[in-house]
Design a protein around this motif. Structure first.
Motif, PDB file in Angstrom:
ATOM      1  N   ASP A 112       0.929  -1.277  -0.130  1.00 44.33           N
ATOM      2  CA  ASP A 112      -0.108   0.007   0.056  1.00 44.33           C
ATOM      3  C   ASP A 112       0.833   1.292  -0.016  1.00 44.33           C
ATOM      4  O   ASP A 112       1.933   1.113   0.483  1.00 44.33           O
ATOM      5  CB  ASP A 112      -0.924   0.168   1.240  1.00 44.33           C
ATOM      6  CG  ASP A 112      -1.938   1.018   1.107  1.00 44.33           C
ATOM      7  OD1 ASP A 112      -2.402   1.387   0.044  1.00 44.33           O
ATOM      8  OD2 ASP A 112      -2.613   1.081   2.187  1.00 44.33           O
ATOM      9  N   ASP A 113       0.231   2.335  -0.387  1.00 41.21           N
ATOM     10  CA  ASP A 113       1.216   3.651  -0.466  1.00 41.21           C
ATOM     11  C   ASP A 113       2.359   3.543  -1.126  1.00 41.21           C
ATOM     12  O   ASP A 113       3.298   4.382  -0.668  1.00 41.21           O
ATOM     13  CB  ASP A 113       1.060   4.279   0.835  1.00 41.21           C
ATOM     14  CG  ASP A 113      -0.271   4.367   1.482  1.00 41.21           C
ATOM     15  OD1 ASP A 113      -1.256   4.365   0.819  1.00 41.21           O
ATOM     16  OD2 ASP A 113      -0.362   4.213   2.740  1.00 41.21           O
ATOM     17  N   PHE A 114       2.373   2.991  -2.219  1.00 40.41           N
ATOM     18  CA  PHE A 114       3.934   2.833  -2.691  1.00 40.41           C
ATOM     19  C   PHE A 114       4.509   4.066  -3.346  1.00 40.41           C
ATOM     20  O   PHE A 114       3.569   4.865  -3.894  1.00 40.41           O
ATOM     21  CB  PHE A 114       3.841   1.632  -3.927  1.00 40.41           C
ATOM     22  CG  PHE A 114       5.210   1.385  -4.182  1.00 40.41           C
ATOM     23  CD1 PHE A 114       6.156   0.635  -3.384  1.00 40.41           C
ATOM     24  CD2 PHE A 114       5.956   2.217  -5.459  1.00 40.41           C
ATOM     25  CE1 PHE A 114       7.511   0.210  -3.897  1.00 40.41           C
ATOM     26  CE2 PHE A 114       7.025   1.759  -5.749  1.00 40.41           C
ATOM     27  CZ  PHE A 114       7.750   1.150  -5.006  1.00 40.41           C
ATOM     28  N   GLY A 115       5.552   4.311  -3.165  1.00 41.58           N
ATOM     29  CA  GLY A 115       6.427   5.612  -3.513  1.00 41.58           C
ATOM     30  C   GLY A 115       6.571   6.535  -2.465  1.00 41.58           C
ATOM     31  O   GLY A 115       7.238   7.713  -2.760  1.00 41.58           O
ATOM     32  N   LEU A 121      11.485   0.007  -6.784  1.00 44.80           N
ATOM     33  CA  LEU A 121      10.694  -1.006  -7.489  1.00 44.80           C
ATOM     34  C   LEU A 121      11.810  -2.298  -7.392  1.00 44.80           C
ATOM     35  O   LEU A 121      11.012  -3.410  -7.258  1.00 44.80           O
ATOM     36  CB  LEU A 121      10.467  -0.536  -8.846  1.00 44.80           C
ATOM     37  CG  LEU A 121       9.027   0.232  -9.042  1.00 44.80           C
ATOM     38  CD1 LEU A 121       8.800   0.713 -10.211  1.00 44.80           C
ATOM     39  CD2 LEU A 121       7.668  -0.587  -8.670  1.00 44.80           C
ATOM     40  N   ALA A 122      12.864  -2.030  -7.609  1.00 45.34           N
ATOM     41  CA  ALA A 122      13.672  -3.216  -7.699  1.00 45.34           C
ATOM     42  C   ALA A 122      13.537  -4.090  -6.090  1.00 45.34           C
ATOM     43  O   ALA A 122      13.604  -5.467  -6.390  1.00 45.34           O
ATOM     44  CB  ALA A 122      15.025  -2.986  -7.861  1.00 45.34           C
ATOM     45  N   VAL A 152       4.305   7.562 -11.947  1.00 47.89           N
ATOM     46  CA  VAL A 152       3.166   6.531 -12.067  1.00 47.89           C
ATOM     47  C   VAL A 152       3.584   5.721 -13.159  1.00 47.89           C
ATOM     48  O   VAL A 152       3.320   4.558 -13.220  1.00 47.89           O
ATOM     49  CB  VAL A 152       1.868   7.186 -12.117  1.00 47.89           C
ATOM     50  CG1 VAL A 152       0.626   6.204 -12.188  1.00 47.89           C
ATOM     51  CG2 VAL A 152       1.682   8.217 -10.806  1.00 47.89           C
ATOM     52  N   ASN A 153       3.984   6.291 -14.185  1.00 50.40           N
ATOM     53  CA  ASN A 153       4.030   5.560 -15.557  1.00 50.40           C
ATOM     54  C   ASN A 153       5.024   4.689 -15.058  1.00 50.40           C
ATOM     55  O   ASN A 153       5.003   3.314 -15.754  1.00 50.40           O
ATOM     56  CB  ASN A 153       4.649   6.386 -16.721  1.00 50.40           C
ATOM     57  CG  ASN A 153       4.753   5.717 -17.802  1.00 50.40           C
ATOM     58  OD1 ASN A 153       3.987   4.648 -18.404  1.00 50.40           O
ATOM     59  ND2 ASN A 153       5.364   6.305 -18.876  1.00 50.40           N
ATOM     60  N   ALA A 154       6.167   4.821 -14.556  1.00 51.53           N
ATOM     61  CA  ALA A 154       7.296   3.833 -14.316  1.00 51.53           C
ATOM     62  C   ALA A 154       6.828   2.675 -13.428  1.00 51.53           C
ATOM     63  O   ALA A 154       7.199   1.658 -13.522  1.00 51.53           O
ATOM     64  CB  ALA A 154       8.564   4.638 -13.635  1.00 51.53           C
ATOM     65  N   LEU A 158       7.174  -0.978 -14.825  1.00 51.13           N
ATOM     66  CA  LEU A 158       7.960  -2.034 -14.452  1.00 51.13           C
ATOM     67  C   LEU A 158       7.120  -2.899 -13.299  1.00 51.13           C
ATOM     68  O   LEU A 158       7.591  -4.164 -13.413  1.00 51.13           O
ATOM     69  CB  LEU A 158       8.935  -1.155 -13.253  1.00 51.13           C
ATOM     70  CG  LEU A 158       9.860  -0.418 -13.953  1.00 51.13           C
ATOM     71  CD1 LEU A 158      10.946   0.237 -13.107  1.00 51.13           C
ATOM     72  CD2 LEU A 158      10.652  -1.320 -15.046  1.00 51.13           C
ATOM     73  N   SER A 159       6.108  -2.757 -12.612  1.00 56.80           N
ATOM     74  CA  SER A 159       5.552  -3.674 -11.783  1.00 56.80           C
ATOM     75  C   SER A 159       4.791  -4.671 -12.700  1.00 56.80           C
ATOM     76  O   SER A 159       4.824  -5.772 -12.297  1.00 56.80           O
ATOM     77  CB  SER A 159       4.212  -2.835 -11.007  1.00 56.80           C
ATOM     78  OG  SER A 159       4.843  -2.059  -9.912  1.00 56.80           O
ATOM     79  N   GLN A 160       4.199  -4.229 -13.766  1.00 57.73           N
ATOM     80  CA  GLN A 160       3.669  -5.193 -14.691  1.00 57.73           C
ATOM     81  C   GLN A 160       4.758  -6.339 -15.250  1.00 57.73           C
ATOM     82  O   GLN A 160       4.311  -7.056 -15.550  1.00 57.73           O
ATOM     83  CB  GLN A 160       2.846  -4.476 -15.838  1.00 57.73           C
ATOM     84  CG  GLN A 160       1.504  -3.871 -15.120  1.00 57.73           C
ATOM     85  CD  GLN A 160       0.824  -3.081 -16.682  1.00 57.73           C
ATOM     86  OE1 GLN A 160       1.507  -2.574 -17.521  1.00 57.73           O
ATOM     87  NE2 GLN A 160      -0.299  -2.655 -16.289  1.00 57.73           N
TER      88      GLN A 160
END
Length: 227
Positions: A112-115, A121-122, A152-154, A158-160
């Motif tokens: 939750d609340d990532f960022g 992300l790694a 948000v785009n990154a 990357l998550s996908q």
């Protein structure tokens, strides 16, 4: 009249007074009971429960979750447990054994609340989680701040690539919704869809929703809504 308290205030008091485990169980029981009742009414809906970081150090917690799932007859995949970024990415491996056991039960795990923390992300690659929720501060700013849009785009891209679902928190405008669709985010949560609702009004809210139209070739799909 006293001011309303934020959930994190209750959690802090529960931790300080040694009642955190009891509070967590009360919330889990209520959520699973509602999920069972929805299923009996032919409307099976998933639920999400927020966990405090300290809960992930309790080696008995996964066993208790299994017991409650069995007691209420709710499939594990209908339960999502949400943990803040700081709770799972604290620079140690302490949460990982509990997370792995919960995942082995079939429960979905969400960051939750990532960022909002200092992690990258790694770091997510070593965690047995299913989902990342992008913090609302970036989502709400992406329509006016190119930097927030890039973040948000990154996260989405990357998550996908890591095989993780992505939820955009704090969706409050049609422009934000369109931008999220443009970058391929498939799940949204925020006031644009609905304000928080009590249990008694949730059924009416679902009943008022229009079934999504079939997406024509070349058109952008609508975000899936998370109440």
């Amino acid at each position: 009249m006293s001011a309303a308290r934020a959930p994190e205030d209750f959690v802090a008091v529960a931790e300080h007074t040694g009642q955190l485990s009891r509070l967590t169980e009360v919330v889990l029981r209520e959520g699973l009971r509602r999920s069972r009742d929805w299923a009996l009414a032919d409307q099976p809906l998933p639920i999400a429960v927020n966990l405090a970081a300290r809960t992930l150090t309790d080696q008995h917690f996964p066993d208790r979750v299994q017991e409650l799932l069995t007691e209420y007859g709710v499939p594990a995949q209908r339960l999502t447990l949400e943990i803040t970024e700081a709770g799972v990415l604290d620079g140690t491996d302490r949460p990982i054994p509990t997370l792995r056991r919960l995942r082995d039960l079939g429960v979905r795990l969400s960051v939750d609340d990532f960022g909002t923390g200092d992690s990258s992300l790694a770091h997510l690659r070593r965690l047995p989680v299913h989902e990342v929720k992008v913090d609302r501060s970036f989502v709400q700013g992406m329509a006016t701040d190119p930097g927030d849009l890039a973040i948000v785009n990154a996260v989405v891209t990357l998550s996908q690539q890591f095989g993780l679902a992505v939820v955009a928190e704090g969706v409050e405008s049609e422009l934000t919704l369109e931008l999220l669709q443009d970058i391929g985010c498939e799940i949204g949560q925020g006031f644009l869809f609905s304000r928080p609702l009590p249990y008694e009004r949730l059924a009416a809210w679902f009943g008022a929703q229009v079934e999504p139209e079939t997406v024509a070739s070349g058109e952008l799909p609508r975000l899936r809504v998370v109440p």
